[in-house]
Design a protein around this motif. Structure first.
Motif, PDB file in Angstrom:
ATOM      1  N   SER A 100       0.836  -1.208   0.000  1.00 41.38           N
ATOM      2  CA  SER A 100       0.000   0.000   0.000  1.00 41.38           C
ATOM      3  C   SER A 100       0.863   1.247   0.000  1.00 41.38           C
ATOM      4  CB  SER A 100      -0.928   0.000   1.239  1.00 41.38           C
ATOM      5  OG  SER A 100      -1.851  -1.044   1.160  1.00 41.38           O
ATOM      6  N   ALA A 101       1.948   1.186   0.763  1.00 41.69           N
ATOM      7  CA  ALA A 101       2.881   2.351   0.784  1.00 41.69           C
ATOM      8  C   ALA A 101       3.483   2.566  -0.584  1.00 41.69           C
ATOM      9  CB  ALA A 101       3.967   2.094   1.836  1.00 41.69           C
ATOM     10  N   LYS A 102       3.888   1.484  -1.235  1.00 40.77           N
ATOM     11  CA  LYS A 102       4.446   1.607  -2.584  1.00 40.77           C
ATOM     12  C   LYS A 102       3.391   2.162  -3.534  1.00 40.77           C
ATOM     13  CE  LYS A 102       7.901  -2.075  -2.258  1.00 40.77           C
ATOM     14  NZ  LYS A 102       8.347  -3.363  -2.798  1.00 40.77           N
ATOM     15  N   LEU A 103       2.148   1.629  -3.410  1.00 39.67           N
ATOM     16  CA  LEU A 103       1.093   2.090  -4.306  1.00 39.67           C
ATOM     17  C   LEU A 103       0.794   3.560  -4.051  1.00 39.67           C
ATOM     18  CD1 LEU A 103      -0.941   1.384  -6.514  1.00 39.67           C
ATOM     19  CD2 LEU A 103      -2.528   0.674  -4.702  1.00 39.67           C
ATOM     20  N   SER A 104       0.831   3.957  -2.825  1.00 40.72           N
ATOM     21  CA  SER A 104       0.576   5.380  -2.517  1.00 40.72           C
ATOM     22  C   SER A 104       1.687   6.259  -3.103  1.00 40.72           C
ATOM     23  CB  SER A 104       0.499   5.575  -0.987  1.00 40.72           C
ATOM     24  OG  SER A 104      -0.591   4.859  -0.471  1.00 40.72           O
ATOM     25  N   ALA A 105       2.917   5.776  -2.945  1.00 39.97           N
ATOM     26  CA  ALA A 105       4.052   6.541  -3.502  1.00 39.97           C
ATOM     27  C   ALA A 105       3.934   6.610  -5.011  1.00 39.97           C
ATOM     28  CB  ALA A 105       5.377   5.900  -3.078  1.00 39.97           C
ATOM     29  N   PHE A 106       3.564   5.504  -5.628  1.00 41.03           N
ATOM     30  CA  PHE A 106       3.422   5.483  -7.088  1.00 41.03           C
ATOM     31  C   PHE A 106       2.297   6.415  -7.510  1.00 41.03           C
ATOM     32  CE2 PHE A 106       1.532   3.684 -10.929  1.00 41.03           C
ATOM     33  CZ  PHE A 106       2.649   3.634 -11.775  1.00 41.03           C
ATOM     34  N   SER A 107       1.214   6.407  -6.736  1.00 41.75           N
ATOM     35  CA  SER A 107       0.062   7.233  -7.115  1.00 41.75           C
ATOM     36  C   SER A 107       0.321   8.721  -6.871  1.00 41.75           C
ATOM     37  CB  SER A 107      -1.178   6.793  -6.316  1.00 41.75           C
ATOM     38  OG  SER A 107      -1.481   5.459  -6.587  1.00 41.75           O
ATOM     39  N   SER A 108       1.236   9.091  -6.019  1.00 41.00           N
ATOM     40  CA  SER A 108       1.472  10.506  -5.692  1.00 41.00           C
ATOM     41  C   SER A 108       2.460  11.189  -6.664  1.00 41.00           C
ATOM     42  CB  SER A 108       2.026  10.601  -4.249  1.00 41.00           C
ATOM     43  OG  SER A 108       3.260   9.911  -4.138  1.00 41.00           O
ATOM     44  N   ALA A 109       2.871  10.552  -7.740  1.00 41.57           N
ATOM     45  CA  ALA A 109       3.781  11.158  -8.735  1.00 41.57           C
ATOM     46  C   ALA A 109       3.041  12.305  -9.444  1.00 41.57           C
ATOM     47  CB  ALA A 109       4.240  10.100  -9.730  1.00 41.57           C
ATOM     48  N   PRO A 110       3.740  13.373 -10.082  1.00 41.02           N
ATOM     49  CA  PRO A 110       3.114  14.537 -10.773  1.00 41.02           C
ATOM     50  C   PRO A 110       2.245  14.064 -11.933  1.00 41.02           C
ATOM     51  CG  PRO A 110       5.434  14.953 -10.348  1.00 41.02           C
ATOM     52  CD  PRO A 110       5.226  13.553 -10.009  1.00 41.02           C
ATOM     53  N   GLN A 111       1.088  14.769 -12.162  1.00 42.24           N
ATOM     54  CA  GLN A 111       0.170  14.361 -13.230  1.00 42.24           C
ATOM     55  C   GLN A 111       0.606  14.941 -14.580  1.00 42.24           C
ATOM     56  OE1 GLN A 111      -3.755  15.574 -12.095  1.00 42.24           O
ATOM     57  NE2 GLN A 111      -3.928  13.930 -10.537  1.00 42.24           N
ATOM     58  N   LYS A 112       0.177  14.309 -15.684  1.00 44.00           N
ATOM     59  CA  LYS A 112       0.398  14.759 -17.048  1.00 44.00           C
ATOM     60  C   LYS A 112      -0.755  14.295 -17.902  1.00 44.00           C
ATOM     61  CE  LYS A 112       3.357  10.804 -17.988  1.00 44.00           C
ATOM     62  NZ  LYS A 112       4.696  10.360 -18.465  1.00 44.00           N
ATOM     63  N   VAL A 113      -0.898  15.038 -19.139  1.00 49.35           N
ATOM     64  CA  VAL A 113      -2.024  14.724 -20.015  1.00 49.35           C
ATOM     65  C   VAL A 113      -1.751  13.376 -20.652  1.00 49.35           C
ATOM     66  CG1 VAL A 113      -3.413  15.376 -22.005  1.00 49.35           C
ATOM     67  CG2 VAL A 113      -2.554  17.105 -20.434  1.00 49.35           C
ATOM     68  N   VAL A 114      -2.720  12.598 -20.531  1.00 51.71           N
ATOM     69  CA  VAL A 114      -2.559  11.264 -21.106  1.00 51.71           C
ATOM     70  C   VAL A 114      -3.758  11.036 -22.019  1.00 51.71           C
ATOM     71  CG1 VAL A 114      -2.437   8.830 -20.644  1.00 51.71           C
ATOM     72  CG2 VAL A 114      -1.387  10.405 -19.057  1.00 51.71           C
ATOM     73  N   LEU A 115      -3.442  10.743 -23.337  1.00 50.62           N
ATOM     74  CA  LEU A 115      -4.495  10.448 -24.301  1.00 50.62           C
ATOM     75  C   LEU A 115      -4.848   8.967 -24.199  1.00 50.62           C
ATOM     76  CD1 LEU A 115      -3.181  12.475 -27.398  1.00 50.62           C
ATOM     77  CD2 LEU A 115      -4.946  13.145 -25.761  1.00 50.62           C
ATOM     78  N   THR A 116      -6.126   8.854 -24.113  1.00 53.11           N
ATOM     79  CA  THR A 116      -6.577   7.450 -23.995  1.00 53.11           C
ATOM     80  C   THR A 116      -7.557   7.192 -25.112  1.00 53.11           C
ATOM     81  OG1 THR A 116      -6.378   7.558 -21.589  1.00 53.11           O
ATOM     82  CG2 THR A 116      -7.695   5.770 -22.508  1.00 53.11           C
ATOM     83  N   VAL A 117      -7.322   6.172 -25.948  1.00 53.10           N
ATOM     84  CA  VAL A 117      -8.183   5.814 -27.071  1.00 53.10           C
ATOM     85  C   VAL A 117      -9.245   4.853 -26.533  1.00 53.10           C
ATOM     86  CG1 VAL A 117      -8.327   4.765 -29.331  1.00 53.10           C
ATOM     87  CG2 VAL A 117      -6.357   6.142 -28.746  1.00 53.10           C
ATOM     88  N   LEU A 118     -10.522   5.373 -26.842  1.00 53.06           N
ATOM     89  CA  LEU A 118     -11.635   4.495 -26.448  1.00 53.06           C
ATOM     90  C   LEU A 118     -12.028   3.721 -27.686  1.00 53.06           C
ATOM     91  CD1 LEU A 118     -13.726   7.013 -24.321  1.00 53.06           C
ATOM     92  CD2 LEU A 118     -12.079   5.325 -23.530  1.00 53.06           C
ATOM     93  N   GLY A 131     -17.864  10.532 -40.880  1.00 55.57           N
ATOM     94  CA  GLY A 131     -17.933   9.516 -39.797  1.00 55.57           C
ATOM     95  C   GLY A 131     -16.545   9.132 -39.331  1.00 55.57           C
ATOM     96  N   ALA A 132     -15.596   9.046 -40.280  1.00 59.53           N
ATOM     97  CA  ALA A 132     -14.232   8.671 -39.903  1.00 59.53           C
ATOM     98  C   ALA A 132     -13.625   9.729 -39.031  1.00 59.53           C
ATOM     99  CB  ALA A 132     -13.381   8.418 -41.161  1.00 59.53           C
ATOM    100  N   TRP A 133     -13.838  11.016 -39.429  1.00 62.06           N
ATOM    101  CA  TRP A 133     -13.251  12.096 -38.616  1.00 62.06           C
ATOM    102  C   TRP A 133     -13.874  12.172 -37.247  1.00 62.06           C
ATOM    103  CZ3 TRP A 133     -15.257  16.724 -36.673  1.00 62.06           C
ATOM    104  CH2 TRP A 133     -14.297  17.604 -36.202  1.00 62.06           C
ATOM    105  N   VAL A 134     -15.195  12.044 -37.165  1.00 62.76           N
ATOM    106  CA  VAL A 134     -15.891  12.097 -35.858  1.00 62.76           C
ATOM    107  C   VAL A 134     -15.419  10.958 -34.962  1.00 62.76           C
ATOM    108  CG1 VAL A 134     -18.120  11.868 -34.731  1.00 62.76           C
ATOM    109  CG2 VAL A 134     -17.901  13.296 -36.720  1.00 62.76           C
ATOM    110  N   GLY A 135     -15.249   9.776 -35.552  1.00 64.38           N
ATOM    111  CA  GLY A 135     -14.795   8.630 -34.754  1.00 64.38           C
ATOM    112  C   GLY A 135     -13.432   8.854 -34.146  1.00 64.38           C
ATOM    113  N   LEU A 136     -12.557   9.496 -34.941  1.00 63.79           N
ATOM    114  CA  LEU A 136     -11.219   9.743 -34.414  1.00 63.79           C
ATOM    115  C   LEU A 136     -11.284  10.754 -33.280  1.00 63.79           C
ATOM    116  CD1 LEU A 136      -9.155   9.842 -37.752  1.00 63.79           C
ATOM    117  CD2 LEU A 136      -9.062   8.109 -35.978  1.00 63.79           C
TER     118      LEU A 136
END
Length: 760
Positions: free
Chosen positions: A303-321, A359-364
């Protein structure tokens, strides 16, 4: 040889047994029962000649009762004596000096002892009797016979003449003859009935005696059976009233306590099982505790490791749905295809291309999501994989793939450990409660067992106090007592019937009456097997009928006899007393003939008696000399130079050579020497009494009752030597009664097989 004497209700002895050997000394002080044992031996050995009316048997019945019983056990062939034979020859009692034989039957050489002891002179008697038989002097038997014969010869002719005259007168009387014939016919018929009645009465008497004998035996058996039954009842008197309800109450209490003990034991077992289950569950919880502790520790670390890992600085991350993208694309393609197919021309196709492109552009655009995160999904996945690998070292349960779920998964071990600790504490409390309850239940079970054991012991002691091992045995004895009581009551009623029948007021009086009647019938030779009450009653009825018939004939003959008497009276008047003279002459002549017969028998008796006494005179001298020699030879073994002489069978007239060499009469010698002399004579007579025609001595025994009380030590040793030599020669058993303890030791010195029977 007698090996055992069983005494059942005999004097002071009850169900008592005595063991005997070849030479038995019955030792005991006065009133110890020596005389009782002596009488029991006499009773058993002489049972064949038992007659309750004789003095010896009357004494036994008066002293011990008619139901006394003595039984002998033999080694070898048993034998017996008559009562007089035993008492006069084979039983030697203190101070007895009789040398008589028993009625001339036991010892041929002294067959005439009784007669000689009376002081008669056989030779003189023979001479006197012969003289009486031969003399013809006045008043002698022969003179009386001659006178009577002369009287008969003188009166014969006168009697014949008177009879002739009487017959001549009667021959003219026809009526007298007819009546006489009729009377004879009636009298003959009546006499025939009476003869038949006498014969029938003889049968009735025999049958009645047999029935009386059977009734006497039945009464004696009833008395004996009643005594035995009452004795058995007395032995079972504690079972006269059944106490089974009390015992069964004890058994019921025992069963209840056994059930309580079983119930307590079952509850204890259940409590022990639940305690064992609780301890097993606590053990399982304790076994899980180390693993959970490691998981808790690892979860905290992760849990301590996970907390340390989770407390790192945030950045924009693109996620493809991707599902959204493909869904939009699919809808656009379907719409374009529909337009193209619907229009079927170029514009329609251009419109369809425009729809597809849009449709292709909207999907992207729509499928790309911008989020702020510390790490990229790939980094997060890689990190979570590392965490999952470390977690797998302490748990078989894998971590979830989502980071949010990992926090919850890592928090679960702590919750589980807390729950485990709580459960363990609960089990520990439960175990403590169980241990306390177990102690209480164990004490209760032990008390229940103890109570059940005490109840069982109480029930067992109840049976033991009554001499029984089980309820069935007690019930059997109660039942036996009931049966015996019923049987005794029945026997008492039967005895009452016998008492009423014989007019006796007590059973003892009845017993004496029955024994007396049995002995009287025994002497008549009555056989009880011929008893037949129905036949006796039938014969009595027949006899009554014959009696009536005879009386009827006599009644018919009475008037005929009266008429005949009248006719004869008329004839008597003519005869002028002639019949009376004839009767007188006939009576006188018959009396003279009878007297002659009696006198002739008396002459024959004189002659026969003279012959008998002559033979006695010839034999007595030889018998005396033979007895004297044999007694002297017997005494010679212990008194060197002994010489004896008998002039008659009177013991007081026997003579023995004294220390000075002079023949002196026994009565003038010391009492010890007299007894020693008579012991030798008695031993000799006893041996001869059991000799057969070839001179072989048969089996026998001697019973001596204080025979040495007059002897000094030297004479006592001589007497024992006589007995030793006698036993070695004959092989007879010797039973000696004494109160002298030294006598048995003295007997051992002569190599006798001594067995001592002590009476207290």
């Amino acid at each position: 040889m007698i090996t055992r004497l069983d005494l059942e209700e005999y004097g002071k002895f009850s169900r008592h047994a005595l063991e005997f050997g070849p030479f038995t000394v019955v030792l005991g002080p006065n009133e110890a029962g020596k005389t009782t044992v002596f009488d029991a031996l006499f009773d058993a050995l002489c049972a064949g000649s038992r007659h309750e009316s004789h003095p010896a048997w009357k004494n036994l019945a008066g002293r011990y009762g008619a139901l006394r019983k003595a039984v002998l056990t033999w080694q070898g062939e048993p034998f017996s004596f008559t009562d007089e034979e035993f008492l006069e020859l084979f039983a030697i009692r203190a101070g007895e000096a009789s040398v008589h034989a028993v009625k001339g039957k036991s010892w041929k050489a002294v067959a005439e002892a009784r007669l000689l002891n009376s002081g008669l002179n056989p030779a003189g008697l023979a001479s006197a009797l012969a003289g009486k038989a031969k003399t013809e002097k006045g008043g002698s038997v022969r003179a009386q016979i001659a006178e009577l014969k002369k009287l008969i010869a003188e009166r014969g002719p006168a009697l014949d003449e008177l009879r002739r005259q009487r017959d001549a007168i009667f021959s003219g009387e026809a009526e007298t003859a007819r009546l006489d014939a009729e009377l004879k016919e009636k009298n003959a018929a009546a006499e025939a009935r009476k003869a038949e009645l006498r014969a029938l009465n003889s049968k009735i008497e025999v049958l009645a005696d047999a029935c009386r004998m059977a009734a006497a035996l039945e009464g004696i058996k009833a008395l004996r059976t009643l005594a035995e039954t009452e004795a058995a009842l007395e032995a079972l008197k504690n079972y006269g009233r059944s106490e089974l309800p009390a015992y069964r109450a004890l058994v019921s209490t025992q069963a209840e306590r056994d059930r309580a003990a079983a119930s307590a034991e079952a509850a204890l077992g259940e409590r022990r099982a639940s305690g064992a289950a609780a301890r097993a569950a606590a053990g399982q919880l304790a076994e899980r505790d180390p693993g959970l502790r490691r998981q808790v520790e690892k979860a905290a670390e992760l849990s301590a490791k996970l907390s340390a890992f989770s407390s790192a600085p945030q950045k924009v991350v693109l996620t493809v749905l991707k599902p959204m993208r493909y869904g939009v694309w699919g809808c656009a393609a379907a719409l374009a295809l529909f337009v193209a197919l619907s229009a079927g021309n170029l514009p329609g196709y251009i419109a369809a291309l425009a729809i597809a492109a849009a449709g292709a552009w909207v999907g992207l655009k729509l499928s790309v999501k911008q989020t702020l995160a510390g790490h990229t999904p790939e980094e997060t996945k890689a990190f979570l994989d590392v965490l999952a690998a470390e977690w797998a070292l302490v748990s078989e349960t894998p971590l979830p793939a989502a980071a949010e779920e990992v926090y919850a998964a890592l928090a679960q071990p702590a919750a589980d450990h807390a729950a485990l600790t709580e459960a363990y504490n609960d089990k520990a409390a439960e175990i403590a409660d169980a241990e306390a309850a177990l102690a209480v239940l164990a004490q209760s079970a032990e008390e229940a067992k103890r109570a059940a054991a005490e109840a069982a012991q109480t029930a067992g002691n109840w049976l033991k106090d009554r001499g029984c091992a089980a309820e069935e045995e007690y019930q059997a004895k109660v039942t036996e007592h009931e049966k015996l009581a019923a049987r005794a009551a029945d026997l008492r009623e039967r005895v009452k019937i016998f008492m009423n029948r014989h007019s006796c007021s007590t059973p003892e009086a009845l017993k004496d009456r029955l024994y007396t009647e049995r002995e009287a019938l025994d002497r008549k030779g009555v056989d009880h097997a011929q008893s037949d009450e129905p036949e006796l009653e039938r014969l009595k009825q027949r006899a009554a009928g014959l009696g009536k018939a005879a009386h009827a004939l006599e009644a018919e003959a009475a008037p005929i006899d009266g008429r005949l008497g009248n006719a004869r009276a008329r004839a008597e008047a003519k005869l002028e007393g002639l019949p009376a003279r004839i009767n007188q002459l006939e009576t006188d002549t018959a009396g003279a003939g009878t007297k002659i017969t009696e006198l002739e028998l008396q002459l024959q008796a004189y002659t026969l008696a003279a012959e008998v006494f002559n033979r006695l005179a010839e034999k007595s001298t030889v018998a005396f000399e033979l007895l004297a020699k044999e007694v002297a030879a017997t005494l010679g073994a212990v008194l060197p130079g002994a010489e004896a002489r008998f002039d008659s069978f009177d013991a007081a007239e026997a003579r023995l050579k004294d220390a000075g060499g002079k023949l002196r009469r026994i009565k003038h010698l010391s009492s010890g020497l007299q007894d020693l002399f008579m012991l030798a004579a008695r031993l000799l007579m006893a041996r001869k009494a059991r000799q057969d025609a070839e001179g072989k001595t048969g089996p026998g025994l001697l019973v001596l009752d204080e025979p040495f009380y007059t002897l000094d030590p030297e004479r006592e040793r001589a007497a024992l030597k006589l007995l030793s030599a006698f036993q070695a020669e004959t092989g007879w058993q010797i039973i000696l009664f004494t109160k002298d303890e030294k006598l048995a030791k003295a007997a051992l010195a002569y190599a006798l097989q001594v067995k001592i029977v002590e009476l207290k």
